[in-house]
Motif scaffolding. Structure first.
Motif, mmCIF file in Angstrom:
data_model
loop_
_atom_site.group_PDB
_atom_site.id
_atom_site.type_symbol
_atom_site.label_atom_id
_atom_site.label_comp_id
_atom_site.label_asym_id
_atom_site.label_seq_id
_atom_site.Cartn_x
_atom_site.Cartn_y
_atom_site.Cartn_z
ATOM 1 N N ARG A 277 0.834 -1.208 0.000
ATOM 2 C CA ARG A 277 0.000 0.000 0.000
ATOM 3 C C ARG A 277 0.863 1.251 0.000
ATOM 4 N NH1 ARG A 277 -3.816 -3.024 3.254
ATOM 5 N NH2 ARG A 277 -2.578 -2.569 5.117
ATOM 6 N N ASP A 278 1.885 1.262 0.845
ATOM 7 C CA ASP A 278 2.750 2.440 0.917
ATOM 8 C C ASP A 278 3.499 2.658 -0.391
ATOM 9 O OD1 ASP A 278 1.924 2.762 3.506
ATOM 10 O OD2 ASP A 278 3.715 1.866 4.415
ATOM 11 N N PHE A 279 3.943 1.570 -0.992
ATOM 12 C CA PHE A 279 4.688 1.691 -2.253
ATOM 13 C C PHE A 279 3.777 2.234 -3.356
ATOM 14 C CE2 PHE A 279 6.845 0.094 -6.084
ATOM 15 C CZ PHE A 279 8.136 0.554 -5.829
ATOM 16 N N GLY A 280 2.546 1.722 -3.434
ATOM 17 C CA GLY A 280 1.610 2.225 -4.437
ATOM 18 C C GLY A 280 1.276 3.686 -4.219
ATOM 19 N N ALA A 281 1.142 4.102 -2.950
ATOM 20 C CA ALA A 281 0.827 5.500 -2.658
ATOM 21 C C ALA A 281 1.969 6.418 -3.069
ATOM 22 C CB ALA A 281 0.535 5.661 -1.171
ATOM 23 N N VAL A 282 3.203 5.992 -2.839
ATOM 24 C CA VAL A 282 4.359 6.807 -3.221
ATOM 25 C C VAL A 282 4.407 6.977 -4.737
ATOM 26 C CG1 VAL A 282 6.879 6.861 -3.330
ATOM 27 C CG2 VAL A 282 5.732 6.260 -1.192
ATOM 28 N N ILE A 283 4.156 5.898 -5.460
ATOM 29 C CA ILE A 283 4.168 5.991 -6.927
ATOM 30 C C ILE A 283 3.107 6.974 -7.406
ATOM 31 C CG2 ILE A 283 3.755 4.750 -9.071
ATOM 32 C CD1 ILE A 283 4.936 2.275 -7.818
ATOM 33 N N GLN A 284 1.879 6.825 -6.910
ATOM 34 C CA GLN A 284 0.795 7.699 -7.362
ATOM 35 C C GLN A 284 1.080 9.164 -7.053
ATOM 36 O OE1 GLN A 284 -3.439 6.086 -7.150
ATOM 37 N NE2 GLN A 284 -2.480 4.931 -5.511
ATOM 38 N N ALA A 285 1.716 9.418 -5.925
ATOM 39 C CA ALA A 285 2.003 10.793 -5.532
ATOM 40 C C ALA A 285 3.023 11.454 -6.449
ATOM 41 C CB ALA A 285 2.508 10.830 -4.093
ATOM 42 N N ASN A 286 3.792 10.665 -7.185
ATOM 43 C CA ASN A 286 4.857 11.222 -8.028
ATOM 44 C C ASN A 286 4.533 11.210 -9.516
ATOM 45 O OD1 ASN A 286 7.627 11.766 -6.443
ATOM 46 N ND2 ASN A 286 6.523 10.084 -5.426
ATOM 47 N N LEU A 287 3.352 10.729 -9.876
ATOM 48 C CA LEU A 287 3.013 10.631 -11.289
ATOM 49 C C LEU A 287 2.263 11.863 -11.774
ATOM 50 C CD1 LEU A 287 1.893 6.909 -11.731
ATOM 51 C CD2 LEU A 287 4.156 7.929 -12.060
ATOM 52 N N ARG A 288 2.353 12.103 -13.067
ATOM 53 C CA ARG A 288 1.588 13.170 -13.708
ATOM 54 C C ARG A 288 0.159 12.685 -13.974
ATOM 55 N NH1 ARG A 288 5.372 13.547 -18.814
ATOM 56 N NH2 ARG A 288 4.753 11.347 -18.658
ATOM 57 N N ALA A 289 -0.670 13.601 -14.420
ATOM 58 C CA ALA A 289 -2.090 13.269 -14.621
ATOM 59 C C ALA A 289 -2.282 12.176 -15.661
ATOM 60 C CB ALA A 289 -2.856 14.523 -15.029
ATOM 61 N N ASP A 290 -1.487 12.178 -16.727
ATOM 62 C CA ASP A 290 -1.674 11.218 -17.813
ATOM 63 C C ASP A 290 -0.888 9.929 -17.625
ATOM 64 O OD1 ASP A 290 -3.480 12.734 -19.173
ATOM 65 O OD2 ASP A 290 -2.001 13.675 -20.489
ATOM 66 N N ASP A 291 -0.059 9.847 -16.596
ATOM 67 C CA ASP A 291 0.703 8.624 -16.350
ATOM 68 C C ASP A 291 -0.219 7.535 -15.813
ATOM 69 O OD1 ASP A 291 2.990 9.952 -17.128
ATOM 70 O OD2 ASP A 291 3.575 10.483 -15.079
ATOM 71 N N ILE A 292 0.180 6.297 -16.014
ATOM 72 C CA ILE A 292 -0.614 5.147 -15.590
ATOM 73 C C ILE A 292 0.236 4.258 -14.695
ATOM 74 C CG2 ILE A 292 -1.906 3.113 -16.347
ATOM 75 C CD1 ILE A 292 -2.269 4.488 -19.059
ATOM 76 N N VAL A 293 -0.334 3.780 -13.597
ATOM 77 C CA VAL A 293 0.329 2.813 -12.735
ATOM 78 C C VAL A 293 -0.631 1.668 -12.483
ATOM 79 C CG1 VAL A 293 -0.355 4.096 -10.658
ATOM 80 C CG2 VAL A 293 1.460 2.377 -10.524
ATOM 81 N N ALA A 294 -0.106 0.446 -12.496
ATOM 82 C CA ALA A 294 -0.924 -0.733 -12.257
ATOM 83 C C ALA A 294 -0.113 -1.753 -11.461
ATOM 84 C CB ALA A 294 -1.396 -1.347 -13.569
ATOM 85 N N ARG A 295 -0.804 -2.469 -10.626
ATOM 86 C CA ARG A 295 -0.191 -3.616 -9.949
ATOM 87 C C ARG A 295 -0.463 -4.836 -10.811
ATOM 88 N NH1 ARG A 295 -2.223 -6.430 -4.337
ATOM 89 N NH2 ARG A 295 -0.483 -7.921 -4.085
ATOM 90 N N THR A 296 0.565 -5.382 -11.428
ATOM 91 C CA THR A 296 0.411 -6.459 -12.400
ATOM 92 C C THR A 296 0.678 -7.832 -11.813
ATOM 93 O OG1 THR A 296 2.701 -6.077 -13.103
ATOM 94 C CG2 THR A 296 0.955 -4.968 -14.347
ATOM 95 N N GLY A 297 1.131 -7.885 -10.569
ATOM 96 C CA GLY A 297 1.390 -9.160 -9.910
ATOM 97 C C GLY A 297 1.439 -8.943 -8.415
ATOM 98 N N GLY A 298 1.814 -9.987 -7.674
ATOM 99 C CA GLY A 298 1.844 -9.873 -6.223
ATOM 100 C C GLY A 298 2.694 -8.729 -5.734
#
Length: 362
Positions: A277-298
């Motif tokens: 959860r913390d890792f996903g939150a850090v990624i989202q906080a650093n991305l631009r509006a058009d960037d995409i992040v996904a959890r593709t595995g465990g």
């Protein structure tokens, strides 16, 4: 004209009808996950729905509208060919038959090339023709018969378009139906009909759009991290093929947390979940509006960075390094316009495995 070629079950365009409406959900984690400048116009739920599936060359919103227009036009044609009285068919009946059958034929021809504005236009014209047919009815039974078309239109709009558009079409229906009854002089007699039919239409719009949005959240967002899952990533990429048709290359990044199994074994799965959860939150906080992040595995994440250079991507990863305590490996590859997703992912994966094989500082 927007082309639907290559878009399996979704159609994401800000000013057009939306096959997978990414983001009009009221779920805040859902809106954060789908991201994008136009996220307020979208929601997702049709991916796993039978109506969301293509039939040959016809995406769901197209073939369902073909069925509706063909039935509406065919019903009027039947009334023309087999009238219940000796009177010739009215102009309203003939016009409705011609326009609706013509719309069905046009949609058959366009198939996946159907532009969103045309579907919107067909909805608006259908509302107008139905009001004309009600006005032209010879008896008070006519408005009751034609009211069923309003229910079908609301079902279509609530399922395929955003809630904003569905409510707009519902308002058009309610006002036009009420106005026609007033002009006919039937409002005192048929006010109950109007109230009942509009209550049904309003309930359909509110409930169906809510269900669609909720199912979209369940279908496309990882419940643990709040980022997209594999289905959501596929929806976003299907909705903007070749990184949205951008004129500049983008970058794909794959990230894998190092020794994540040992984290779970040592500290327990609840602690491991918090790490994700913390890792996903850090990624989202650093991305631009058009960037995409996904959890593709465990313990695997993927970033899609449109219109980005490798240097910019490395800069982003360097910032992520400073904001995370968990060790992780990454690989990245440029995504030229029009390049195949699998080929780009294979190159990024290869770099990630090479990075993972390098010795780490303790």
């Amino acid at each position: 004209m927007t082309d639907l070629r290559g878009w399996r079950r979704v159609w994401q365009v800000s000013d057009r009808i939306v096959f997978v409406n990414l983001g009009s959900s009221t779920d805040s984690s859902y809106r954060r996950a789908v991201g994008g400048r136009n996220s307020g116009n979208f929601n997702v739920a049709h991916i796993a729905s039978p109506l969301g599936m293509r039939i040959g060359r016809y995406p769901g919103p197209v073939w369902t509208l073909i069925v509706f227009t063909a039935l509406a036009g065919g019903n009027m044609l039947f009334a023309i060919l087999f009238p219940g009285n000796n009177k010739p068919p009215s102009l309203a009946t003939t016009t409705t038959s011609v326009i609706m059958l013509g719309a069905a034929f046009l949609l058959l021809l366009l198939a996946y090339r159907t532009p969103g504005w045309l579907l919107h236009l067909v909805i608006v014209v259908s509302i107008g023709l139905n009001a004309w047919d009600i006005y032209d009815s010879l008896t008070t039974l006519g408005p009751a018969v034609f009211a069923y078309s309003y229910v079908l239109i609301c079902m279509y709009a609530a399922y395929w378009t955003s809630r904003r558009y569905a409510l707009m079409y519902f308002a058009m229906i309610a006002v036009s139906f009420l106005a026609v009854l007033y002009v006919r002089g039937d409002l005192p007699v048929l006010l109950v009909l109007w109230l009942v039919s509009m209550s049904i239409c309003g309930a359909i719009v509110l409930l169906l759009s809510y269900i669609v949005n909720h199912l979209g959240t369940l279908a496309t967002v990882d419940p643990l991290t709040g980022v997209l899952n594999r289905i959501g990533l596929s929806a976003r990429l299907d909705g903007k093929p070749a990184l949205g048709g951008a004129s500049q290359s983008g970058v794909m990044v794959v990230i894998d947390l190092d020794d994540f199994k040992s984290i779970n074994d040592t500290h327990g799965h609840l602690y491991g979940d918090q790490v994700l959860r913390d890792f996903g939150a850090v990624i989202q906080a650093n991305l631009r509006a058009d960037d995409i992040v996904a959890r593709t595995g465990g313990d695997e994440f993927m970033l899609i960075l449109p219109a980005t250079t490798l240097n910019d991507a490395h800069g982003l990863l360097a910032r992520l390094r400073t904001q995370t305590t968990t060790r992780w490996s990454f690989g990245l590859a440029t995504w030229p316009v029009g390049a195949d997703f699998d080929a780009v992912m294979a190159r990024a994966d290869q770099q990630m495995y090479e990075d993972k094989s390098r010795p780490r500082d303790l």
